[in-house]
Design a protein around this motif. Structure first.
Motif, PDB file in Angstrom:
ATOM      1  N   ARG A   1      11.731   8.177   2.641  1.00 21.09           N
ATOM      2  CA  ARG A   1      11.905   6.902   3.337  1.00 21.09           C
ATOM      3  C   ARG A   1      10.612   6.415   3.980  1.00 21.09           C
TER       4      ARG A   1
ATOM      5  N   GLY B   1      10.444  -3.463  -1.490  1.00 19.22           N
ATOM      6  CA  GLY B   1      11.891  -3.662  -1.432  1.00 19.22           C
ATOM      7  C   GLY B   1      12.544  -2.896  -2.567  1.00 19.22           C
ATOM      8  N   ASP B   2      13.273  -3.603  -3.416  1.00 16.97           N
ATOM      9  CA  ASP B   2      13.925  -2.982  -4.571  1.00 16.97           C
ATOM     10  C   ASP B   2      13.147  -3.187  -5.862  1.00 16.97           C
ATOM     11  N   GLU B   3      11.954  -3.775  -5.784  1.00 20.01           N
ATOM     12  CA  GLU B   3      11.194  -4.091  -6.985  1.00 20.01           C
ATOM     13  C   GLU B   3      10.069  -3.091  -7.205  1.00 20.01           C
ATOM     14  N   HIS B   4       9.844  -2.797  -8.489  1.00 22.53           N
ATOM     15  CA  HIS B   4       8.765  -1.919  -8.925  1.00 22.53           C
ATOM     16  C   HIS B   4       7.756  -2.797  -9.657  1.00 22.53           C
TER      17      HIS B   4
ATOM     18  N   HIS C   1      11.101  -1.504   2.945  1.00 25.92           N
ATOM     19  CA  HIS C   1      10.585  -0.488   2.037  1.00 25.92           C
ATOM     20  C   HIS C   1       9.308  -0.973   1.370  1.00 25.92           C
TER      21      HIS C   1
ATOM     22  N   LEU D   1       6.086  -0.092  -4.836  1.00 25.32           N
ATOM     23  CA  LEU D   1       7.495  -0.410  -4.627  1.00 25.32           C
ATOM     24  C   LEU D   1       7.569  -1.372  -3.448  1.00 25.32           C
TER      25      LEU D   1
END
Length: 645
Positions: A595, A73-76, A4, A71
């Motif tokens: 996605r 992965g899961d980090e902003h 992502h 963004l």
């Protein structure tokens, strides 16, 4: 599963203004005429994540910094980077809400320090591997970087119709292929480590082989004897040396016995030599003292002469009053002179009574007495020197007499033994030198054997490592089917674009590059830029969609395309092909929604319904750089023209 990666916004800051461009839909089109800043906006995205971006003069002259909200992965995160030399070697990681500084990371790798690339790859969960490379003919490692992965994400306008992921750049092509293999699981850290070790072993083996050849060439050029012959010769030389040393010892013992009878005479000679040395030192001391006396006499004579000259000068010159300078002949009457001072030298005039003739005469008599005394002492010292020289001559004569007597007594006994000892010593030295030379040659032979064994060991080790590489490659070989599946997706995409001449299209399983009808990508350039552009876009879209549909394929979920309709032409078929490209963009967004993210720069807006794409319009009245007026279409600079920071 595609890893992502998404851009949410980009803030461009100048001295007087600030502009935020938002990418809040799965697809965004940056539209505007040539030179309005579309490519520069994409380059600033690349700059913000630590890449080497190509920036126009307008950006370099006016933009102070850029801040990308992303963004990963899961980090902003928010990434802020300066423009220009000052501070551009670091990227500040900010809190995306408060913009507080979390950390400041370097871009170029340094030992023991975390780089921005390290941080972003960790956030993506992308494997951290190093690939084997060769630098200056030697095996080395190159770490995979986030910026290298970004080449799979960003289709730059300068490369879109000429290269596939910059494959023609030789320094990057190895990294491109290694990244493809990691993305598709065709390799892993174990296999890469094995390949790196194999490359290092090959380098070491070549180095040792060259060293062995050098030593062998030296041996062949310096001496033709074999190691066995040298070993036998060395043994014989050592035996001969032992016999020569025994003979030398015997001669020295005989010499010592014959010399005992001459001990008394030698002792007398030593005493005579000592007495001659003392007499010589006495002569030197007497000579130095005489020279000192002569200096005293000369000094007293000089003092007497100086006194006479001074008295004469006073007597002759005191009656005169000078009106003209005796040196430069200038007149002195008008010269201001203090009372009681000399009109010539301006010093204070001594009183008349200070010039005392009786005192001068008294001084002269004292000097004459000193001179008489000094000459008397000088004569006495001269007599001492003469006596010392007589004693020295006598001592030297005694030494000469004793030496002749000793030589006469030892000529028939000692001298022959001295000659024998000298000859024997020379033979011992020659044998020692021969032994050293043979030993050095044998050491060279031993070194050659050791190096040959090292080469043999390295070859055996590399054979085992190569076997491990083959075994590990076979384990991963089954994933090669993914490349075949990717080829089918790629061919289907090309078919959708209605390229009439395309009958077969695959991804080469060795180079991972497109092959069209059996021809490599480079050969397509003769067909025109529009064809190669379509192939390049289809290749990137195939990778993106394949990653979205395969959970074990690590393709980033972002695709940035600069000028997808570049070189397509303006006839109806070309325009229809451009519409089909955008139709594929729309289908991708409709299927995968959030996605996936597409960011596209183009001269025109998307030729599909506008609600599918977010649009960032740019023109000469509203260019990309905020607060800076555009000079007009005749003064445009494109980022792809090559202004690199």
């Amino acid at each position: 599963m595609a890893v992502h990666l998404k851009f949410l916004a980009l803030t461009v800051t100048t001295a007087d203004a600030e502009q935020t461009y938002r990418f809040n839909q799965p697809a965004t089109v940056i539209s505007g005429p040539s030179g309005s800043g579309k490519s520069s906006l994409l380059m600033l995205l690349k700059h913000a994540i630590g890449g080497d971006a190509i920036l126009t003069p307008a950006v370099r002259d006016h933009v102070h910094s850029v801040c990308a909200e992303i963004l990963v992965g899961d980090e902003h995160l928010a990434l802020k980077r300066m423009i220009g030399e000052s501070g551009s070697d670091r990227v500040d990681v900010l809190d995306p809400v408060t913009l507080d500084l979390r950390e400041s990371l370097i871009i170029r790798a340094e030992e023991g320090k975390t780089t921005l690339s390290d941080r972003l790859l960790s956030a993506l969960g992308f494997p951290r591997v190093a690939i084997p490379v060769r630098r200056e003919g030697k095996a080395a490692k190159a770490n995979m970087t986030f910026q290298a992965l970004f080449a799979y994400v960003y289709l730059e306008a300068i490369y879109i119709d000429t290269q596939i992921v910059r494959h023609q750049q030789s320094y990057f092509d190895g990294m491109r292929r290694a990244l493809f293999e990691v993305i598709f699981g065709l390799t892993d850290s174990v296999l890469l480590d094995l390949k790196q070790r194999s490359a290092q072993l090959l380098t070491d083996m070549k180095t040792k082989t060259a060293e062995h050849e050098n030593v062998s060439n030296f041996l062949r050029a310096s001496d033709s004897r074999s190691d066995d012959a040298l070993r036998a010769e060395l043994g014989g030389l050592r035996e001969t040396l032992a016999l020569a040393e025994c003979a030398l010892g015997a001669l020295r013992s005989e010499l010592e016995e014959s010399s005992a009878a001459d001990a008394v005479l030698r002792q007398e000679l030593q005493q005579a030599v000592a007495a001659a040395r003392d007499a010589g030192q006495e002569v030197v001391a007497a000579r130095e003292l005489l020279e000192a006396r002569e200096s005293v006499v000369a000094q007293v004579e000089l003092d007497r002469l100086r006194l006479d000259r001074s008295a004469t000068a006073i007597e002759k010159l005191s009656p005169f009053d000078f009106v003209i300078c005796p040196r430069c002949m200038q007149r002195l009457e008008g010269r201001p002179v203090q009372e009681d001072h000399c009109i010539v030298c301006l010093q204070h005039d001594p009183p008349d009574e200070s010039v005392d003739s009786a005192a001068i005469q008294q001084t002269r008599e004292a000097l004459e007495r000193q001179l008489s005394d000094a000459r008397a002492v000088l004569d006495a010292d001269a007599q001492v020197l003469a006596a010392a020289r007589d004693r020295a001559q006598q001592a030297d004569f005694l030494c000469t007499t004793l030496r002749r007597e000793l030589d006469a007594q030892t000529r028939d006994v000692v001298a022959p033994r001295f000659d024998a000892i000298a000859n024997s010593s020379a033979r011992v030295a020659a044998l020692g030198a021969s032994i050293d030379a043979v030993t050095q040659l044998r050491d060279a032979w031993a070194r050659a054997r050791a190096i040959a064994q090292e080469v043999k060991d390295l070859r055996a080790t590399r054979t085992r490592v190569q076997a491990d590489v083959k075994t590990r490659s076979l384990v991963l070989a089954a994933r090669g089917q993914l490349v075949d599946d990717l080829s089918q997706v790629f061919f289907n995409l090309l078919a959708e674009l209605h390229l009439p001449w395309v009958r077969a299209a695959v991804i080469d399983p060795k180079t991972y590059l497109p092959v069209i009808d059996g021809n490599p990508f480079e050969s397509l350039q003769a067909s025109g830029g529009g064809i190669t552009t379509c192939v390049s876009i289809a290749y990137s879209l195939a990778l993106l969609e394949f990653g979205l549909t395969h959970p074990d394929v690590l393709v980033p979920s972002l695709l940035i395309i600069d000028s997808p309709r570049k070189a397509l032409g303006n006839n109806p078929d070309d325009q229809e092909r451009g519409n089909r490209i955008y139709g594929r963009f729309k289908a991708l967004v409709d299927t995968y929604g959030d996605r996936v993210q597409l960011i596209i720069a183009d001269n025109d807006t998307a030729p599909v319904p506008s609600n599918t794409f977010n649009t960032i319009p740019l023109d000469y009245n509203q260019p990309m750089v905020p607060g800076v007026a555009h000079p007009g279409p005749e003064h445009t600079h494109r980022a792809e023209d090559g202004y690199e920071v």
